[in-house]
Design an enzyme around this catalytic site. Sequence first.
Site, mmCIF file in Angstrom:
data_model
loop_
_atom_site.group_PDB
_atom_site.id
_atom_site.type_symbol
_atom_site.label_atom_id
_atom_site.label_comp_id
_atom_site.label_asym_id
_atom_site.label_seq_id
_atom_site.Cartn_x
_atom_site.Cartn_y
_atom_site.Cartn_z
ATOM 1 C CB SER A 49 -0.931 0.075 1.216
ATOM 2 O OG SER A 49 -0.271 0.102 2.505
ATOM 3 N NE ARG A 208 -5.484 1.932 2.927
ATOM 4 C CZ ARG A 208 -5.301 0.459 3.257
ATOM 5 N NH1 ARG A 208 -5.343 0.167 4.335
ATOM 6 N NH2 ARG A 208 -4.777 -0.203 2.050
ATOM 7 C CD GLU A 237 -0.894 4.826 8.172
ATOM 8 O OE1 GLU A 237 -0.328 3.880 7.311
ATOM 9 O OE2 GLU A 237 -2.128 4.385 8.352
ATOM 10 C CG HIS A 254 -1.343 0.514 8.006
ATOM 11 N ND1 HIS A 254 -1.953 1.428 6.979
ATOM 12 C CD2 HIS A 254 -2.342 -0.591 7.394
ATOM 13 C CE1 HIS A 254 -2.509 0.893 6.111
ATOM 14 N NE2 HIS A 254 -2.957 -0.312 6.344
ATOM 15 N N GLY A 257 -3.647 -6.061 9.565
ATOM 16 C CA GLY A 257 -3.683 -6.957 8.453
ATOM 17 C C GLY A 257 -2.387 -7.977 8.388
ATOM 18 C CE1 TYR A 258 1.554 -4.960 6.849
ATOM 19 C CE2 TYR A 258 3.469 -4.805 8.278
ATOM 20 C CZ TYR A 258 2.778 -4.513 7.174
ATOM 21 O OH TYR A 258 3.427 -3.616 6.303
HETATM 22 N N1 LIG Z 1 -5.326 -2.051 8.794
HETATM 23 C C1 LIG Z 1 -4.909 -2.876 8.088
HETATM 24 O O1 LIG Z 1 -4.137 -3.657 8.099
HETATM 25 C C2 LIG Z 1 -5.950 -3.278 6.934
HETATM 26 C C3 LIG Z 1 -6.838 -2.405 6.168
HETATM 27 N N2 LIG Z 1 -7.605 -2.737 5.351
HETATM 28 C C4 LIG Z 1 -8.316 -1.688 4.836
HETATM 29 O O2 LIG Z 1 -9.745 -2.144 4.967
HETATM 30 C C5 LIG Z 1 -10.524 -2.134 3.803
HETATM 31 C C6 LIG Z 1 -11.776 -2.811 3.967
HETATM 32 O O3 LIG Z 1 -11.351 -4.335 3.563
HETATM 33 P P1 LIG Z 1 -12.432 -5.365 2.998
HETATM 34 O O4 LIG Z 1 -13.394 -5.770 3.701
HETATM 35 O O5 LIG Z 1 -11.513 -6.672 2.811
HETATM 36 O O6 LIG Z 1 -12.535 -4.827 1.612
HETATM 37 P P2 LIG Z 1 -13.661 -5.066 0.661
HETATM 38 O O7 LIG Z 1 -13.614 -4.316 -0.583
HETATM 39 O O8 LIG Z 1 -14.197 -6.424 0.689
HETATM 40 O O9 LIG Z 1 -15.238 -4.341 1.199
HETATM 41 C C7 LIG Z 1 -15.213 -2.792 1.366
HETATM 42 C C8 LIG Z 1 -16.679 -2.701 1.820
HETATM 43 O O10 LIG Z 1 -16.888 -1.229 2.139
HETATM 44 C C9 LIG Z 1 -17.888 -0.762 1.515
HETATM 45 N N3 LIG Z 1 -17.998 0.716 1.577
HETATM 46 C C10 LIG Z 1 -17.696 1.511 0.329
HETATM 47 N N4 LIG Z 1 -17.939 2.646 0.599
HETATM 48 C C11 LIG Z 1 -18.560 2.762 1.943
HETATM 49 C C12 LIG Z 1 -19.281 3.678 2.710
HETATM 50 N N5 LIG Z 1 -19.095 4.892 2.118
HETATM 51 N N6 LIG Z 1 -19.518 3.441 3.696
HETATM 52 C C13 LIG Z 1 -19.607 2.120 4.361
HETATM 53 N N7 LIG Z 1 -19.226 1.000 3.474
HETATM 54 C C14 LIG Z 1 -18.656 1.369 2.463
HETATM 55 C C15 LIG Z 1 -18.037 -1.552 0.353
HETATM 56 O O11 LIG Z 1 -19.479 -1.605 -0.199
HETATM 57 C C16 LIG Z 1 -17.301 -2.859 0.607
HETATM 58 O O12 LIG Z 1 -18.534 -3.843 0.959
HETATM 59 C C17 LIG Z 1 -9.629 -2.291 2.667
HETATM 60 O O13 LIG Z 1 -10.206 -1.337 1.500
HETATM 61 C C18 LIG Z 1 -8.437 -1.574 3.264
HETATM 62 O O14 LIG Z 1 -8.421 -0.027 3.025
HETATM 63 C C19 LIG Z 1 -7.507 -4.104 4.505
HETATM 64 C C20 LIG Z 1 -6.597 -4.776 5.249
HETATM 65 C C21 LIG Z 1 -5.807 -4.658 6.273
HETATM 66 O O1 LIG Z 2 -4.088 -5.009 2.752
HETATM 67 C C1 LIG Z 2 -4.405 -3.787 2.914
HETATM 68 O O2 LIG Z 2 -5.338 -3.154 2.436
HETATM 69 C C2 LIG Z 2 -3.578 -3.224 3.970
HETATM 70 O O3 LIG Z 2 -3.735 -2.239 4.626
HETATM 71 C C3 LIG Z 2 -2.227 -3.842 4.085
HETATM 72 O O4 LIG Z 2 -2.104 -4.848 5.141
HETATM 73 C C4 LIG Z 2 -1.125 -3.024 4.798
HETATM 74 O O5 LIG Z 2 0.229 -3.324 4.641
HETATM 75 P P1 LIG Z 2 1.123 -2.476 3.649
HETATM 76 O O6 LIG Z 2 0.484 -2.853 2.482
HETATM 77 O O7 LIG Z 2 1.248 -1.108 3.798
HETATM 78 O O8 LIG Z 2 2.295 -3.236 4.041
#
Ligand SMILES: NC(=O)C1=CN([C@@H]2O[C@H](COP(=O)(O)OP(=O)(O)OC[C@H]3O[C@@H](n4cnc5c(N)ncnc54)[C@H](O)[C@@H]3O)[C@@H](O)[C@H]2O)C=CC1
Ligand SMILES: O=C(O)C(=O)[C@H](O)COP(=O)(O)O
Length: 382
Positions: A49, A208, A237, A254, A257-258
């Site tokens: 990312s 995010r 960040e 962040h 997801g690690y």
């Molecule tokens: N902190 C971390 O390490 C991580 C952060 N993330 C973040 O989490 C996000 C979500 O992950 P997933 O659920 O797997 O993605 P996903 O793409 O499966 O689901 C995202 C959901 O958010 C919904 N959405 C879009 N706009 C919206 C709004 N205005 N209000 C409410 N819901 C809305 C979408 O309709 C969708 O159902 C990712 O896009 C990424 O940015 C993901 C993995 C790790």
């Molecule tokens: O999968 C995502 O979306 C995430 O937020 C990642 O887990 C974040 O990890 P990096 O890609 O920043 O290493």
Amino acid sequence: MRILVDENIPAALEAFSQFGEVQRVPGRQLGEPQWREVLASADAIMVRSVTRVNRELLQGTNIRYVGSATIGADHLDTTFLEQQGIAWSTAPGCNADSVGDFVLSAMAVCGDILERLLAGGRLGVIGHGNVGQRLTTRMQRLGISCLAYDPLIAQQGILTSLDSVLQSDMLCLHAPLTRSGNYPTFHLLSFEQLCRLPEGAVLLSAGRGEVVSTEVLLALAEKRPDITQVLDVWEPEPAIPLALLEKVFLATPHIAGYSSDGKLNGTRQIAQWLALQLNQSFSAATVDAVLPPADEITLVSEAPSQLIREAILAIYDVREDDARLRQALSNLKDDAERGRAFDVLRKTYPLRRELGSSSLSLRSEQADLASLLNALQGRGEK
Ligand SMILES: NC(=O)C1=CN([C@@H]2O[C@H](COP(=O)(O)OP(=O)(O)OC[C@H]3O[C@@H](n4cnc5c(N)ncnc54)[C@H](O)[C@@H]3O)[C@@H](O)[C@H]2O)C=CC1
Ligand SMILES: O=C(O)C(=O)[C@H](O)COP(=O)(O)O
């Protein structure tokens, strides 16, 4: 074929040398002039990312494939990529269960929120995609009542309005970062909206950072100190705001997801995608072999809330990540230094297996505890 792979993507050689020559690159720095020549010699780039993949990065290169070993896609200018005929993919769902484990771990250590939820409280989720759905499925199986707000999905089941979700005892933010469309998430939640959270609620942000502004979170900490804030993602960040760090109960760099499982899923998914693009086969066995076996742990608790707490904290204790972040950033007043320290923590992140792939057993074979453990690990009947 020459493939550039972010140095934070695990098992890169095992996965990508099947297709060509691999060079590891520092994702955060790729936009700097010293990397132009390397980019110009590449055919494919596998990022995380921290690399903004857009016209500025790709102009003057022959890159035809862009893979991102992440769920989020906000760092990719997908409109530009599609205009240029550059194939791209993220790794949907790869670390969704890792984020779920992060939420559970926070739940286990934020005062009595776990007991409050188990006693009829409500978990609210904003963004009901892979992360949100897997989380609410696990929580409902534990007997916790859940509501979700996701305006892009037809309202049924636990889906409801934003106003209703704001009544939750624990509110988890799992929406992606979007700046256009009918429901952009950039600065989605206002101070007034968050002030509607019930007394003593927990607010956890792991989507995010830009979904709630730093200004709003600081004002919330001031006006509603009863709300426990848990932040894994920040605006901005990597040089996160120290004033906010001081106010939040759990602060992590962040890394929700690690988990090692989640990171390797990401590698495997984009390698499989690249193989499909190149019409080649891909052997995942070498990637899978990188993961060491999980420790075997016997749980001794006999009450449900104790068992949940014991199980998650035996696998992952979020307080350790919080302590490492505070320690690494203490006394760093300079943004650049703070940003580097934040990235070092992410780059050197310890091995962390997921609850679902861990080997947990019970000392006493009580049926209700066995089904609780299955639910926690996301196993068995759905
Ligand atoms: N902190 C971390 O390490 C991580 C952060 N993330 C973040 O989490 C996000 C979500 O992950 P997933 O659920 O797997 O993605 P996903 O793409 O499966 O689901 C995202 C959901 O958010 C919904 N959405 C879009 N706009 C919206 C709004 N205005 N209000 C409410 N819901 C809305 C979408 O309709 C969708 O159902 C990712 O896009 C990424 O940015 C993901 C993995 C790790
Ligand atoms: O999968 C995502 O979306 C995430 O937020 C990642 O887990 C974040 O990890 P990096 O890609 O920043 O290493």
